[in-house]
Design an enzyme around this catalytic site. Structure first.
Site, short mmCIF file in Angstrom:
data_model
loop_
_atom_site.label_atom_id
_atom_site.label_comp_id
_atom_site.label_asym_id
_atom_site.label_seq_id
_atom_site.Cartn_x
_atom_site.Cartn_y
_atom_site.Cartn_z
N GLU A 160 -6.95 4.81 7.75
CA GLU A 160 -6.71 6.24 7.45
C GLU A 160 -7.94 6.85 6.77
O GLU A 160 -8.26 8.03 6.99
CB GLU A 160 -5.45 6.39 6.60
N HIS A 188 -9.65 1.32 4.74
CA HIS A 188 -8.39 1.50 5.46
C HIS A 188 -8.61 2.45 6.65
O HIS A 188 -9.40 3.39 6.57
CB HIS A 188 -7.32 2.08 4.52
N GLY A 234 2.65 -1.20 4.31
CA GLY A 234 2.70 0.22 3.99
C GLY A 234 4.14 0.67 3.79
O GLY A 234 4.74 0.47 2.74
N GLY A 235 4.71 1.28 4.83
CA GLY A 235 6.04 1.88 4.76
C GLY A 235 7.10 1.02 4.07
O GLY A 235 7.82 1.50 3.20
N GLY A 282 2.14 2.17 10.77
CA GLY A 282 3.10 3.26 10.64
C GLY A 282 3.78 3.65 11.94
O GLY A 282 4.43 4.68 12.03
N ASN A 298 0.87 -1.17 0.00
CA ASN A 298 0.00 0.00 0.00
C ASN A 298 0.91 1.23 0.00
O ASN A 298 1.49 1.58 1.02
CB ASN A 298 -0.88 -0.04 1.27
N TRP A 299 1.05 1.83 -1.17
CA TRP A 299 1.99 2.95 -1.28
C TRP A 299 1.43 4.24 -0.68
O TRP A 299 2.14 5.25 -0.58
CB TRP A 299 2.37 3.18 -2.76
N LYS A 300 0.17 4.25 -0.33
CA LYS A 300 -0.47 5.43 0.28
C LYS A 300 -0.21 6.67 -0.58
O LYS A 300 -0.08 6.57 -1.79
CB LYS A 300 -0.01 5.60 1.73
N GLU A 305 -5.80 -4.92 10.38
CA GLU A 305 -4.75 -3.94 10.64
C GLU A 305 -5.04 -3.19 11.94
O GLU A 305 -5.80 -2.21 11.94
CB GLU A 305 -4.69 -2.92 9.49
N SER A 348 3.08 -2.25 10.31
CA SER A 348 4.53 -2.34 10.53
C SER A 348 5.12 -3.70 10.17
O SER A 348 6.01 -4.20 10.86
CB SER A 348 4.87 -1.96 11.98
#
Ligand code: PGA
Length: 250
Positions: A97, A95, A234-235, A173, A9-11, A167, A213
């Site tokens: 976010e 998600h 993600g990251g 994150g 997930n490159w956000k 999640e 994470s």
């Protein structure tokens, strides 16, 4: 046996140029890896270019959101059909976010899931509790409510097209990963919920990813849990070496 499914997930990261570079790097690093289902989810404006780079490879492309209406006067929104036509196969929905910053409710997420399925996009349906909810002992209650709301009016046939991503919000994150025991416990709860609603056969087929994470150093221990079928990353998915190492977890 469920095939593991690892998605990046490159956000809201990587402009067009950088998204292309990342796609090219992943195409090279992950060539020939076929024991895991792989997808990357760039920003909507980069999907077309990334999908062209990854065409005829083992890496699929997904979006990060859609609007639930089919089309029309909704300035700034992107439809399911647009994502599909740009080359997306999957779409991340619900998600945390989106829930937190854009006030998406279970009802809205359910509409988006239905809309995605109607055009043939495969949803990655995210859910999970906040730290406050976990500390108050409400994890299962929260997850159950999100499952009931998000999967309202989803029949068995549709359920087989949906991936669930557990999640925990406190792990996203933050560098703070759920322990394999904490994650497995909730994954098992989700699978039992699916079993009650859809029966044993379907519950055993649905892919449940863990997200929060995930990195090369913890991927294997998470993935080796009986009910953890992959990861939403993600990251660590922004770096080709890290993402490739996660996909090739041992
Ligand atoms: P993270 O994000 O890997 O950076 O924690 C996961 C996600 O939000 O999907």
């Amino acid at each position: 046996m469920r095939k593991k499914f690892i998605a990046g997930n490159w956000k809201m990261n990587k402009n067009l140029k950088d998204a292309k570079l990342l796609a090219i790097a992943l195409k090279n690093k992950l060539a020939g890896v076929n024991n895991v289902t792989i997808a990357v989810c760039p920003a909507a404006v980069c999907i077309d270019a990334v999908a062209q780079i990854l065409k005829d490879t083992n890496i699929s492309v997904g979006g990060q959101n859609i609007y639930f209406e089919k089309e029309g006067a909704y300035t700034g929104e992107v439809s399911a059909d647009m994502l599909l036509s740009a080359g997306a196969k999957y779409v991340i929905l619900g998600h945390s976010e989106r829930r937190q910053y854009f006030k998406e409710t279970d009802e809205i997420i359910n509409k988006k899931i239905q809309t995605a399925l109607n055009v043939g996009l495969l949803p990655i349906f995210c859910l999970g509790e906040t730290l406050e909810e976990r500390e108050a002992g409400k994890t299962f209650e929260v997850v159950r409510t999100q499952l009931e709301g998000g999967l309202n009016n989803i029949n068995s046939e549709k359920m087989l097209k949906i991936t669930i991503a557990y999640e925990p919000v406190w792990a996203i994150g933050t560098g703070k990963t759920a322990t394999k025991e904490q994650a497995q416990e909730v994954h098992k709860f989700i699978r039992n919920w699916l079993k009650e609603k859809y029966g044993m056969e379907i519950s055993e087929k649905v892919i449940i990813q863990y997200g929060g994470s995930v990195k090369p150093s913890n991927a294997a221990e998470l993935m080796n849990q009986p009910d953890i079928d992959g990861a939403l990353v993600g990251g660590a998915s922004l770096d080709p070496d890290n993402f490739a190492d996660i996909v090739k977890f041992k």
